[in-house]
Write an enzyme that holds these catalytic residues in place. Structure first.
Site, PDB file in Angstrom:
ATOM      1  N   ALA A 287      42.730  50.529  88.491  1.00 39.74           N
ATOM      2  CA  ALA A 287      43.469  51.096  87.382  1.00 39.74           C
ATOM      3  C   ALA A 287      42.690  50.784  86.110  1.00 39.74           C
ATOM      4  CB  ALA A 287      44.862  50.485  87.325  1.00 39.74           C
TER       5      ALA A 287
ATOM      6  N   GLY B 286      43.438  49.542  92.133  1.00 38.58           N
ATOM      7  CA  GLY B 286      43.979  50.886  92.334  1.00 38.58           C
ATOM      8  C   GLY B 286      43.086  51.759  93.206  1.00 38.58           C
TER       9      GLY B 286
ATOM     10  N   GLU C  84      44.051  50.820  96.651  1.00 42.01           N
ATOM     11  CA  GLU C  84      45.399  51.373  96.834  1.00 42.01           C
ATOM     12  C   GLU C  84      45.337  52.880  97.078  1.00 42.01           C
ATOM     13  OE1 GLU C  84      46.633  49.490  93.167  1.00 42.01           O
ATOM     14  OE2 GLU C  84      48.155  48.325  94.227  1.00 42.01           O
TER      15      GLU C  84
ATOM     16  N   GLU D 293      43.289  42.057  91.181  1.00 45.48           N
ATOM     17  CA  GLU D 293      44.211  41.965  90.030  1.00 45.48           C
ATOM     18  C   GLU D 293      44.476  40.528  89.597  1.00 45.48           C
ATOM     19  OE1 GLU D 293      44.634  43.868  92.711  1.00 45.48           O
ATOM     20  OE2 GLU D 293      45.185  45.896  92.079  1.00 45.48           O
TER      21      GLU D 293
HETATM   22  N1  COA Z   1      39.069  49.861  84.175  1.00 49.55           N
HETATM   23  C1  COA Z   1      38.434  50.268  83.067  1.00 49.55           C
HETATM   24  N2  COA Z   1      37.103  50.315  82.953  1.00 49.55           N
HETATM   25  C2  COA Z   1      36.389  49.879  84.005  1.00 49.55           C
HETATM   26  C3  COA Z   1      36.977  49.426  85.176  1.00 49.55           C
HETATM   27  C4  COA Z   1      38.389  49.425  85.244  1.00 49.55           C
HETATM   28  N3  COA Z   1      39.053  49.039  86.337  1.00 49.55           N
HETATM   29  N4  COA Z   1      36.012  49.050  86.041  1.00 49.55           N
HETATM   30  C5  COA Z   1      34.844  49.285  85.424  1.00 49.55           C
HETATM   31  N5  COA Z   1      35.063  49.783  84.187  1.00 49.55           N
HETATM   32  C6  COA Z   1      34.086  50.163  83.185  1.00 49.55           C
HETATM   33  C7  COA Z   1      33.444  48.961  82.514  1.00 49.55           C
HETATM   34  O1  COA Z   1      34.279  48.461  81.484  1.00 49.55           O
HETATM   35  C8  COA Z   1      32.162  49.556  82.015  1.00 49.55           C
HETATM   36  O2  COA Z   1      32.451  50.311  80.847  1.00 49.55           O
HETATM   37  P1  COA Z   1      31.483  50.209  79.551  1.00 49.55           P
HETATM   38  O3  COA Z   1      30.143  50.688  80.026  1.00 49.55           O
HETATM   39  O4  COA Z   1      32.121  51.137  78.557  1.00 49.55           O
HETATM   40  O5  COA Z   1      31.478  48.764  79.162  1.00 49.55           O
HETATM   41  C9  COA Z   1      31.804  50.554  83.108  1.00 49.55           C
HETATM   42  O6  COA Z   1      33.011  50.845  83.806  1.00 49.55           O
HETATM   43  C10 COA Z   1      30.784  50.007  84.101  1.00 49.55           C
HETATM   44  O7  COA Z   1      31.317  48.807  84.620  1.00 49.55           O
HETATM   45  P2  COA Z   1      30.490  47.424  84.659  1.00 49.55           P
HETATM   46  O8  COA Z   1      31.477  46.308  84.732  1.00 49.55           O
HETATM   47  O9  COA Z   1      29.513  47.392  83.529  1.00 49.55           O
HETATM   48  O10 COA Z   1      29.700  47.582  86.022  1.00 49.55           O
HETATM   49  P3  COA Z   1      29.126  46.397  86.950  1.00 49.55           P
HETATM   50  O11 COA Z   1      28.241  47.064  87.935  1.00 49.55           O
HETATM   51  O12 COA Z   1      28.570  45.305  86.118  1.00 49.55           O
HETATM   52  O13 COA Z   1      30.411  45.809  87.717  1.00 49.55           O
HETATM   53  C11 COA Z   1      32.491  45.932  88.919  1.00 49.55           C
HETATM   54  C12 COA Z   1      31.118  46.589  88.633  1.00 49.55           C
HETATM   55  C13 COA Z   1      33.292  46.913  89.763  1.00 49.55           C
HETATM   56  C14 COA Z   1      32.288  44.625  89.666  1.00 49.55           C
HETATM   57  C15 COA Z   1      33.203  45.664  87.560  1.00 49.55           C
HETATM   58  O14 COA Z   1      33.183  46.857  86.787  1.00 49.55           O
HETATM   59  C16 COA Z   1      34.642  45.236  87.702  1.00 49.55           C
HETATM   60  O15 COA Z   1      34.912  44.095  88.054  1.00 49.55           O
HETATM   61  N6  COA Z   1      35.594  46.151  87.397  1.00 49.55           N
HETATM   62  C17 COA Z   1      37.000  45.830  87.393  1.00 49.55           C
HETATM   63  C18 COA Z   1      37.543  45.757  88.800  1.00 49.55           C
HETATM   64  C19 COA Z   1      39.007  45.406  88.751  1.00 49.55           C
HETATM   65  O16 COA Z   1      39.409  44.320  88.347  1.00 49.55           O
HETATM   66  N7  COA Z   1      39.857  46.348  89.209  1.00 49.55           N
HETATM   67  C20 COA Z   1      41.267  46.149  89.268  1.00 49.55           C
HETATM   68  C21 COA Z   1      41.903  46.585  88.013  1.00 49.55           C
HETATM   69  S1  COA Z   1      43.676  46.248  88.075  1.00 49.55           S
END
Ligand code: COA
Length: 260
Positions: A66, A111, A114, A134
Site C-alpha cells: 500500500a 498490499g 495481499e 507492515e
Molecule cells: N509506498 C510508497 N512508495 C513506495 C513504496 C510503498 N509501499 N515502496 C516503494 N516506494 C517508492 C520509494 O519511496 C521510492 O520512491 P522515490 O524514488 O520517490 O523515493 C521508489 O518507490 C523506489 O523504492 P526504493 O525504496 O528506492 O527501492 P529499493 O530497491 O531501495 O527498495 C523495497 C525496494 C521494496 C525493499 C523498498 O522500496 C521498501 O521497503 N518498500 C516498502 C515495502 C513495504 O513496507 N510495504 C508495505 C507497506 S504497508
C-alpha cells in the site's frame, strides 16, 4: 488515459491487468485501488474475457505494498476506510467468476502479497520476494493479509511473516504453499500465459463452479461444502459445455467450449 495507474491489455480471451506505477514500485494508492476494483468489475461481466492475469510494471516489483506516503497522513477513520477500500477490491477479485492468476514478477510486499493472495493462482519469478512488512512501519496488514495468509499457508507461517515482517524468497514461498509455481524470471511471462491459455480453453461455467465450490467450501463446514458441491455438480448438467465435453471424449475429438 495516460495517467491511469493500470495498463489493460487483451490477448485473445486473456486480459492482462498491469499495475503501472513503476517509479513507486507499483504501490497501491487510493486511485490504484479504485482502478483495480473497476477492472475486476469490467472483467467479471465481459464475456470475451475468460482469464485474468494481474501483474506489476517493470522488472523489480509486482506491488511493493500500500502507498506509504498516502497512509502516513491518514486519521484512524480514514485508515479504516482505506483498509475497507482495499479489502473490497481484493474480495471482488477473489470472488470473480473466472480464474485470476497473479504473475509475481518481483517484490510482493504488504498490499502486494495481499493482492497476490486474493488471486486464484500465483506464479512467481525466482527473483521475487514476498512478505508482510507492515510491522516495520508500526502497522498491521489491512487488506486481508492476516486472514488470507492464515488460510493459505497456516498459522505458523502467517504468524512468522506478519510478526517478523521479514520477506521470504520465491522458493520458501513455494514450500509454504503461498505460490503455486516458481519459474526463472525470464520465463515468467511465457509460463503464465501458457497456464492462462490452458484455462481460457476450459469450460467457463465449470471453471466458475470450481471457483465457487472451493471459495464457499473454504469458508464453510464440510457438510455445507459437500452439499454446495453436489448442487454445483448438478448445475453443470444444464450446460452445453458438459454435453460437448462428454461427447467429444466419446467421439475421440478435442472439445470446443462456448461458455453456455
Ligand atoms: N509506498 C510508497 N512508495 C513506495 C513504496 C510503498 N509501499 N515502496 C516503494 N516506494 C517508492 C520509494 O519511496 C521510492 O520512491 P522515490 O524514488 O520517490 O523515493 C521508489 O518507490 C523506489 O523504492 P526504493 O525504496 O528506492 O527501492 P529499493 O530497491 O531501495 O527498495 C523495497 C525496494 C521494496 C525493499 C523498498 O522500496 C521498501 O521497503 N518498500 C516498502 C515495502 C513495504 O513496507 N510495504 C508495505 C507497506 S504497508
Amino acid at each position: 488515459m495516460t495517467d491511469s495507474p493500470l495498463r489493460i491489455d487483451d490477448r485473445g480471451a486473456i486480459r492482462v491487468v498491469t499495475v503501472d506505477r513503476p517509479d513507486k514500485l507499483n504501490a497501491l494508492n487510493s486511485a490504484t485501488l479504485d482502478a483495480l476494483h473497476a477492472a475486476a468489475d469490467a472483467a467479471s461481466t465481459d464475456p470475451d474475457v475468460r482469464v485474468l492475469v494481474l501483474t506489476g510494471a517493470g522488472s523489480k516489483a509486482f506491488v511493493a505494498g500500500a502507498d506509504i506516503a498516502e497512509m502516513s497522513g491518514l486519521s484512524p477513520a480514514q485508515g479504516r476506510d482505506f483498509a475497507l477500500r482495499g479489502q473490497r477490491m481484493m474480495r471482488r477479485f477473489e470472488r470473480l467468476p473466472k480464474p485470476v492468476i497473479a504473475m509475481v514478477n518481483g517484490f510482493a510486499l504488504g498490499g502486494g502479497l495481499e493482492l497476490a493472495m486474493c488471486c486464484h493462482l500465483r506464479i512467481a519469478a525466482d527473483t521475487a520476494r514476498l512478505g508482510q512488512p507492515e510491522i516495520n512501519l508500526g502497522l498491521i496488514p489491512g487488506f486481508g493479509g492476516t486472514q488470507r495468509l492464515l488460510r493459505l499457508a497456516g498459522r505458523a507461517a502467517a504468524l512468522e511473516l506478519c510478526l517478523t515482517g521479514a520477506p521470504i524468497d520465491a522458493v520458501r514461498s513455494l514450500q509454504l504453499g503461498i505460490v503455486n509455481r516458481v519459474v526463472p524470471a525470464a520465463e515468467l511471462e511465457a509460463e503464465t500465459m501458457k497456464l492462462a491459455s490452458q484455462l481460457a480453453g476450459a469450460a467457463p461455467l465449470a471453471l466458475r463452479g470450481i471457483l465457487d465450490c472451493i471459495q464457499v467450501g473454504g469458508e464453510a463446514g464440510i457438510e455445507e461444502g459437500l452439499e454446495y458441491e453436489a448442487a454445483q455438480f448438478g448445475l453443470v448438467f444444464s450446460t452445453d459445455d458438459m454435453r460437448e465435453g462428454t461427447s467429444a471424449f466419446l467421439d475421440k475429438r478435442k472439445p470446443v467450449f462456448g461458455g453456455r
